[in-house]
Design an enzyme around this catalytic site. Sequence first.
Site, PDB file in Angstrom:
ATOM      1  N   SER A   1       0.810  -1.230   0.000  1.00  0.00           N
ATOM      2  CA  SER A   1       0.000   0.000   0.000  1.00  0.00           C
ATOM      3  C   SER A   1       0.840   1.275   0.000  1.00  0.00           C
ATOM      4  O   SER A   1       0.340   2.353   0.325  1.00  0.00           O
ATOM      5  CB  SER A   1      -0.964   0.020   1.205  1.00  0.00           C
ATOM      6  OG  SER A   1      -1.914  -1.012   1.093  1.00  0.00           O
TER       7      SER A   1
ATOM      8  N   ARG B   1       3.075 -14.276  -4.525  1.00  0.00           N
ATOM      9  CA  ARG B   1       4.043 -14.641  -3.478  1.00  0.00           C
ATOM     10  C   ARG B   1       3.268 -15.009  -2.227  1.00  0.00           C
ATOM     11  O   ARG B   1       2.050 -14.813  -2.157  1.00  0.00           O
ATOM     12  CB  ARG B   1       4.946 -13.444  -3.157  1.00  0.00           C
ATOM     13  CG  ARG B   1       4.141 -12.210  -2.791  1.00  0.00           C
ATOM     14  CD  ARG B   1       4.960 -11.044  -2.328  1.00  0.00           C
ATOM     15  NE  ARG B   1       4.164  -9.834  -2.199  1.00  0.00           N
ATOM     16  CZ  ARG B   1       3.371  -9.552  -1.178  1.00  0.00           C
ATOM     17  NH1 ARG B   1       3.255 -10.412  -0.175  1.00  0.00           N
ATOM     18  NH2 ARG B   1       2.674  -8.430  -1.138  1.00  0.00           N
TER      19      ARG B   1
END
Length: 408
Positions: A158, A280
């Site tokens: 973010s 991931r």
Amino acid sequence: MARRVLILVEGYSMDTARLYIQAAQRLGVHPIVVSADPIQCDLATEGIEAIRIDTKDLAALIGECSRLGTTYDIAGITSAEESLYATVGKLCRYFDLPGPNPASIEQCCDKFAQRQLLAQAGVSVPAYRLAANAADVESAAMEIGLPVILKPAVGTCSIGVRLCRDDDELAEHTTYLLGGKHIWWSSPRMLVEEFVQGPQYTAQIMGNKVIGITAAEFGPPPHFVYREFAFPALLTDDRHEHIADISLSCLRALDLGWGPTNIELRWTKRGPVVIEVNPRLAGSPDPQLVQLAYGVDLVAEHIKLVIGDEWNLRKRQSQTAAVRFLVPDRDGILDWIDGHSRAAAIAGVAEVKLYVKPKTPIIRKGDYRDTIAHVIAASHRLAQTEAILQRAVDLIDWSITRFPNFVE
């Protein structure tokens, strides 16, 4: 016989890197970290074998791994860092080791390319436009309609992501992104996106198997700083199945399905909308929550895949685990933080971790770096876990003195 080693590329996210180091050691594989700055990662001081190298230089990495291969049996190569995961895939292919498809990782890490591929496959995503400058941003926001999300097209955690609710906030954040304060991983490209509202979830995936779904809560806008995760999320069977199905559709659309993936979604009036696919394993403390709840060590199972061993994703227990992140409400100097030892002693609390020490400057950035501590708890019911978390968090307190010359 040469010693079997796991090469871990970089360790920026040290909490997650340590999980990999510890899991490798439990599996009988010696971890070696290659990092641009091992001292900054505290690796050298912790007795962990670390090698300084430019981890953005593929040729240098190939050379170093070749050198290590003359002494050790390289069982596998991996990373806890999304920005280096495509490089890991290229290393694995060069040395004929199990690893992710680098081309798939690269296109997934480009959020614009990811959006295009998902939309072409019929996966529901927010309305979006690509922008290279302030004029593009303004035009895209007019087309989509305020409020919008403005964020870098490449990035994680973010960082640089903000909700822009009016023209002033849009102009302010555009200036921030393009004015030299934001560190770009690639050429400056931004996404302007529809602000999709609804409960946030993350599908935790290994291979083509959805291990479970995490419920997530953010702090107040305009930033997206996580405040709490709970695993597994309380969902109806229909909603769970719907999220699992759309998650697997994402894997097919993006040619993923090797190793770990985490997919962020929001449940909206039109059903699940995919916010982001991360090729991931989710970072700490997500793996700890899955292990506390289901008894599945995702880090260890990922390493087994990396080194060519057989993994076991079978659920071994059934609990609910949750984490609460502690976030300060002001900038300044952290005078003291206390109560964490008492919080850790509460039955059901699995971990209390402080990220900062007294006398540390606190400068909020509007992303994951704003958190100063977390508390993890687990029990057989979500309500009980939440109660344990609240008791623990209520015991932790801190004091921050505002910086001199602060103006309200």
